[in-house]
Write an enzyme that holds these catalytic residues in place. Structure first.
Site, mmCIF file in Angstrom:
data_model
loop_
_atom_site.group_PDB
_atom_site.id
_atom_site.type_symbol
_atom_site.label_atom_id
_atom_site.label_comp_id
_atom_site.label_asym_id
_atom_site.label_seq_id
_atom_site.Cartn_x
_atom_site.Cartn_y
_atom_site.Cartn_z
ATOM 1 N N GLY A 93 0.818 -1.208 0.000
ATOM 2 C CA GLY A 93 0.000 0.000 0.000
ATOM 3 C C GLY A 93 0.853 1.260 0.000
ATOM 4 N N VAL A 117 -1.069 6.916 4.275
ATOM 5 C CA VAL A 117 -0.206 6.416 5.353
ATOM 6 C C VAL A 117 0.970 5.633 4.766
ATOM 7 C CG1 VAL A 117 -0.100 5.034 7.459
ATOM 8 C CG2 VAL A 117 -2.198 6.282 6.907
ATOM 9 N N ILE A 155 -1.605 8.000 18.347
ATOM 10 C CA ILE A 155 -1.641 7.872 19.817
ATOM 11 C C ILE A 155 -1.201 6.470 20.237
ATOM 12 C CG2 ILE A 155 -3.094 7.960 21.879
ATOM 13 C CD1 ILE A 155 -5.028 9.741 20.359
ATOM 14 N N LYS A 166 -12.457 -0.081 16.280
ATOM 15 C CA LYS A 166 -11.399 0.288 17.223
ATOM 16 C C LYS A 166 -11.783 -0.158 18.633
ATOM 17 C CE LYS A 166 -10.156 4.138 14.213
ATOM 18 N NZ LYS A 166 -10.463 5.522 13.852
HETATM 19 N N1 HSE Z 1 -11.815 7.961 9.535
HETATM 20 C C1 HSE Z 1 -11.093 7.926 10.769
HETATM 21 C C2 HSE Z 1 -11.444 9.152 11.595
HETATM 22 C C3 HSE Z 1 -9.606 7.931 10.619
HETATM 23 O O1 HSE Z 1 -12.198 10.018 11.165
HETATM 24 O O2 HSE Z 1 -10.960 9.227 12.706
HETATM 25 C C4 HSE Z 1 -9.029 6.602 10.372
HETATM 26 O O3 HSE Z 1 -9.364 5.681 11.345
#
Ligand code: HSE
Length: 429
Positions: free
Chosen positions: A11, A15, A135, A204
């Site tokens: 990729g 990032v 973070i 997450k």
């Molecule tokens: N789309 C996510 C956000 C960023 O707005 O925090 C990547 O995880």
């Protein structure tokens, strides 16, 4: 000096291209920190001629990801999405090659399978970049807090929705105007569904809960509500009561063997540390038995910040390749089960649109009382054309009781609609 570590990068997006830049530009520093030379041997992409945020030597780009993986010692996966990322990571892990990934959707769905493949071959799998960008939160949960017992995690883990809610709070904008502004500034995607419906934060939350509670949760264990129904009125009413609305990912122990994991808009008091997280920033607030309260704050997205987390993982696992021996592993010995919402105890802000008739309020409070729910504060706006807006904040109540009471209230003749139900987080549990 140990042998060279050959790195394959999958990729070259926002990032990925920043990770490539750091691997090339900071190569000498990385070598010193790892104790072995590092070589970026190739970058797998779909189109070798596409324009990039940072351009590596053109000879590094290839469309043959499998050949690149097979030639590498370490694979860095920054493509996103489930496939072909899953198959490629499994290919690497099964061959004993350690992997760094930033792929939250994949880890929240197939993390158990990937970790099992890593354990089987003795490879390492690290994914700090998958949660809250730059973070450091996963390593603290896995390593620094390995001797403690985490009881609750509250996180602003999605920058787009934090930006939108912050705009609504500071300017009085509607949800759709704040979303349009977020899209104009490049925070929100053209299709903002994953962010505004809470799916990104839910991935997450599953990852964080697994590490915090030494268990294995997937995105299917996360109750998810987004922010699309939050109105400017909700934000103004929260403000009047000293609260701000945030989209929180909440991972909370429940009893000895359970945990409830949820993403929902939440009223938090203005003085709570998370209330001061503005714009697209992220923050994660951790409560642990011995450590007490910790807060981690910073940029939750962006090329270079997220690449910083990727490189941190890379240096750490490369160092272990050089020295031999694993680091502190993640464990799932506790295997807490996801409890769902029914027993979640929270305060609630409830908005009800009512006809301005005798006995309406008495009826509503009677129904709440019958369900064991006590009202902390109540306000009614001046009626317009015979219809008034009531806003109540309840004392702590069980989610199941609250939902049952709301269904009864919603069915009253004198109630036009229950137009807002938002949880309120205040005290530590
Ligand atoms: N789309 C996510 C956000 C960023 O707005 O925090 C990547 O995880």
């Amino acid at each position: 000096m140990a042998e060279k570590i050959k790195v394959a990068l999958l990729g070259a997006g926002n990032v990925g291209s920043q990770a490539a830049r750091i691997l090339v530009e900071d190569n000498a520093v990385l070598e010193k920190r790892i104790g072995a030379p590092v070589e970026l041997i190739g970058i797998a992409v779909r189109d070798t001629n596409a324009s990039r945020h940072w351009n590596a030597d053109p000879s590094l780009y290839t469309t043959d990801a499998d050949a690149l993986i097979d030639a590498a010692d370490v694979v860095i996966e920054l493509t996103g999405g489930i496939e072909p990322a899953r198959t490629r990571i499994l290919r690497a892990l099964k061959a004993g090659k350690s992997v760094v990934s930033g792929n939250k959707a994949l880890l929240a769905k197939h993390g158990v399978e990937l970790q099992a493949a890593a354990d089987e071959s003795g490879a390492q799998l690290s994914y700090e970049a998958a949660v809250a960008g730059a973070i450091p939160i996963l390593r603290p949960l896995r390593d620094s807090l390995a001797g403690d017992r985490v009881t609750r995690v509250l996180g602003i883990m999605n920058g787009t929705t934090n930006y939108i809610l912050d705009q609504m709070d500071t300017t009085g904008a509607s949800f759709s105007d704040a979303l349009a502004e977020a899209q104009k500034l490049g925070y929100a995607e053209a299709d903002p569904t994953a962010d505004v419906e809470g799916h990104d934060a839910a991935s997450k939350a599953a990852i964080v809960a697994s590490l915090a509670f030494h268990s294995t949760f997937t995105i299917d264990d996360v109750h998810t509500e987004g922010i699309t129904s939050i109105t400017a009125d909700d934000v103004a009413a929260a403000d009047a009561d000293g609260y701000v609305i945030k989209l929180l990912a909440i991972c909370e122990r429940e009893g000895e063997n359970g945990a409830n994991i949820r993403v929902n808009p939440t009223l938090i008091p203005r003085q709570h540390p998370l209330a001061g997280v503005h714009g697209a920033f992220n923050a994660v607030f951790v409560e642990a038995e011995n450590a007490g309260e910790l807060m981690f704050y910073g940029p939750g997205a962006g090329g270079a910040p997220t690449a910083s987390a990727v490189l941190g993982d890379f240096v750490s696992l490369a160092r272990r390749l050089v020295l031999g021996g694993p680091g502190v592993p993640e464990t799932s010995h506790a295997q807490l089960h996801a409890t769902g919402l029914d027993n979640v105890v929270s305060r609630y802000s409830v908005g009800v649109l009512v006809e301005d008739r005798l006995g309406v309020l008495a009826n509503i409070t009677r129904i709440l009382t019958e369900h064991g729910i006590s009202v902390d504060s109540l306000r009614q706006s001046a009626p317009k054309e015979g219809v008034a807006q009531i806003r109540m904040v309840t004392h702590s109540a069980k989610d199941a009781d609250l939902r049952r009471a709301i269904a009864v209230i919603d069915a009253l003749d004198t109630v036009r609609e229950v137009n807002s139900v938002i949880r309120v987080e205040s005290e530590k549990h």
